[in-house]
Design a protein around this motif. Structure first.
Motif, PDB file in Angstrom:
ATOM      1  N   VAL A  59       0.851  -1.181   0.000  1.00  0.00           N
ATOM      2  CA  VAL A  59       0.000   0.000   0.000  1.00  0.00           C
ATOM      3  C   VAL A  59       0.890   1.236   0.000  1.00  0.00           C
ATOM      4  O   VAL A  59       1.955   1.224   0.625  1.00  0.00           O
ATOM      5  N   PRO A  60       0.547   2.272  -0.734  1.00  0.00           N
ATOM      6  CA  PRO A  60       1.371   3.481  -0.701  1.00  0.00           C
ATOM      7  C   PRO A  60       1.565   3.970   0.728  1.00  0.00           C
ATOM      8  O   PRO A  60       0.637   3.940   1.542  1.00  0.00           O
ATOM      9  N   MET A  61       2.764   4.448   1.025  1.00  0.00           N
ATOM     10  CA  MET A  61       3.096   4.837   2.387  1.00  0.00           C
ATOM     11  C   MET A  61       2.141   5.892   2.932  1.00  0.00           C
ATOM     12  O   MET A  61       1.730   5.823   4.095  1.00  0.00           O
ATOM     13  N   HIS A  62       1.745   6.856   2.094  1.00  0.00           N
ATOM     14  CA  HIS A  62       0.883   7.924   2.596  1.00  0.00           C
ATOM     15  C   HIS A  62      -0.540   7.451   2.865  1.00  0.00           C
ATOM     16  O   HIS A  62      -1.340   8.178   3.465  1.00  0.00           O
ATOM     17  N   GLU A  63      -0.864   6.224   2.459  1.00  0.00           N
ATOM     18  CA  GLU A  63      -2.174   5.651   2.721  1.00  0.00           C
ATOM     19  C   GLU A  63      -2.138   4.567   3.810  1.00  0.00           C
ATOM     20  O   GLU A  63      -3.187   4.050   4.202  1.00  0.00           O
ATOM     21  N   MET A  64      -0.942   4.230   4.286  1.00  0.00           N
ATOM     22  CA  MET A  64      -0.813   3.135   5.253  1.00  0.00           C
ATOM     23  C   MET A  64      -1.094   3.611   6.676  1.00  0.00           C
ATOM     24  O   MET A  64      -0.588   4.640   7.110  1.00  0.00           O
ATOM     25  N   ASP A  65      -1.891   2.831   7.396  1.00  0.00           N
ATOM     26  CA  ASP A  65      -2.130   3.118   8.802  1.00  0.00           C
ATOM     27  C   ASP A  65      -0.898   2.750   9.617  1.00  0.00           C
ATOM     28  O   ASP A  65      -0.216   1.748   9.333  1.00  0.00           O
ATOM     29  N   ALA A  66      -0.633   3.527  10.657  1.00  0.00           N
ATOM     30  CA  ALA A  66       0.513   3.233  11.522  1.00  0.00           C
ATOM     31  C   ALA A  66       0.374   1.853  12.161  1.00  0.00           C
ATOM     32  O   ALA A  66       1.365   1.151  12.380  1.00  0.00           O
ATOM     33  N   ALA A  67      -0.865   1.445  12.446  1.00  0.00           N
ATOM     34  CA  ALA A  67      -1.092   0.120  13.049  1.00  0.00           C
ATOM     35  C   ALA A  67      -0.636  -0.988  12.114  1.00  0.00           C
ATOM     36  O   ALA A  67      -0.051  -1.991  12.553  1.00  0.00           O
ATOM     37  N   ASP A  68      -0.887  -0.830  10.812  1.00  0.00           N
ATOM     38  CA  ASP A  68      -0.450  -1.831   9.836  1.00  0.00           C
ATOM     39  C   ASP A  68       1.070  -1.835   9.715  1.00  0.00           C
ATOM     40  O   ASP A  68       1.698  -2.894   9.574  1.00  0.00           O
ATOM     41  N   PHE A  69       1.670  -0.647   9.748  1.00  0.00           N
ATOM     42  CA  PHE A  69       3.129  -0.552   9.704  1.00  0.00           C
ATOM     43  C   PHE A  69       3.732  -1.310  10.895  1.00  0.00           C
ATOM     44  O   PHE A  69       4.651  -2.114  10.743  1.00  0.00           O
ATOM     45  N   ARG A  70       3.199  -1.061  12.085  1.00  0.00           N
ATOM     46  CA  ARG A  70       3.719  -1.717  13.296  1.00  0.00           C
ATOM     47  C   ARG A  70       3.536  -3.234  13.234  1.00  0.00           C
ATOM     48  O   ARG A  70       4.409  -3.990  13.679  1.00  0.00           O
ATOM     49  N   LYS A  71       2.406  -3.685  12.691  1.00  0.00           N
ATOM     50  CA  LYS A  71       2.158  -5.133  12.596  1.00  0.00           C
ATOM     51  C   LYS A  71       3.215  -5.809  11.733  1.00  0.00           C
ATOM     52  O   LYS A  71       3.718  -6.894  12.070  1.00  0.00           O
ATOM     53  N   ILE A  72       3.558  -5.185  10.616  1.00  0.00           N
ATOM     54  CA  ILE A  72       4.569  -5.767   9.722  1.00  0.00           C
ATOM     55  C   ILE A  72       5.943  -5.750  10.384  1.00  0.00           C
ATOM     56  O   ILE A  72       6.686  -6.737  10.318  1.00  0.00           O
TER      57      ILE A  72
END
Length: 264
Positions: A99-112
């Motif tokens: 997903v484009p970075m500017h559309e990614m939720d911080a929660a999804d970033f942390r999960k990965i």
């Protein structure tokens, strides 16, 4: 002693119910190791155990969330009780979300980050005391092309894989004195069930644009297979690599070495 013989060794491969992890665990088992693996659900575990048996291997499967330190500690205790202390660890568990970075939720970033990087820290931490005590051990971390390159839509995955590259080098630096070797494997683009849609021909018979892109970047002119990871895994898990530490072995058909084809 045969350098690639793993007879008597205990190996743990995370996320090895299918794909790359399955192939790596199979290679270790065929070389004589007693293999344990983990995944997130009982259904996946039971199906994988059956697949391993079809390959002539008896393995121990565990349900474990490798981002949870308590669950990991419990699993390691069970493995030590049932098989013995872990001599070989393969940190393979990973997820990706494009997903484009500017559309990614911080929660999804942390999960990965948690799944792809923090889990390797947690599981490595859990097996290191035994390895330190016996003054030997092998840790193999699954890196990626994204340990070296950036690409659109994979900011979290690339951040995690860059981190696991440096975690690999730090474990090698900190625990080499205990005769523990920590190395990474960086797979190229591997043909699995997950990537199959990217390789299939389009309705008009033409190649998928992403397939064309990968071919243009790969000197070997093909996608890799899970089996391509088996030999490198065996090398890094065995005494053949006792003086190899902190190295990232790219199994990529030459992508890292290659700038790409000149347009015609």
């Amino acid at each position: 002693m045969v350098q690639y013989d793993l007879d008597g060794k205990v190996a743990l491969v995370t996320g090895a119910s299918h794909g790359i992890g399955f192939a790596m665990a199979k290679a270790l088992g065929k070389a004589g190791a007693r293999v344990a693996f983990c995944c997130r659900t009982e259904e996946r575990r039971d199906a994988a155990v059956a697949q391993y048996r079809e390959c002539g291997l008896e393995v121990a499967g565990y349900v474990c969330d490798v981002t949870d330190e308590e669950q990991v500690s419990s699993m390691i205790r069970a493995i030590e009780s049932n098989l013995g202390g872990v001599d070989i660890l393969v940190n393979n568990a990973a997820v990706i979300k494009r997903v484009p970075m500017h559309e990614m939720d911080a929660a999804d970033f942390r999960k990965i980050i948690d799944t792809d990087l923090t889990s390797a820290f947690i599981v490595s931490k859990a097996v290191l005391p035994h390895m330190m005590e016996q003054r030997s051990g092998k840790i193999i971390n699954l890196c990626s092309m994204m340990s070296e390159f950036g690409r659109e839509t994979v900011s979290a995955y690339a951040s995690a894989k860059g981190g696991i590259k440096m975690l690999t080098r730090n474990i090698a630096s900190e625990y080499g004195q205990y005769n523990i070797q920590c190395n990474g494997i960086g797979p190229g683009y591997i043909a699995t069930a997950q990537t199959a849609p990217l390789i299939e021909r389009l309705p008009d018979g033409s190649r998928n644009p992403f397939d064309q892109f990968i071919m243009s970047k790969t000197p070997a002119d093909r996608w890799g297979t899970p089996e391509d990871l088996m030999g490198p895994t065996l090398f890094l898990a065995s005494s053949a690599s006792d003086f190899v530490n902190g190295h990232i072995l790219y199994v990529d058909g030459g992508i890292v070495a290659y700038l790409g084809r000149q347009p015609k």
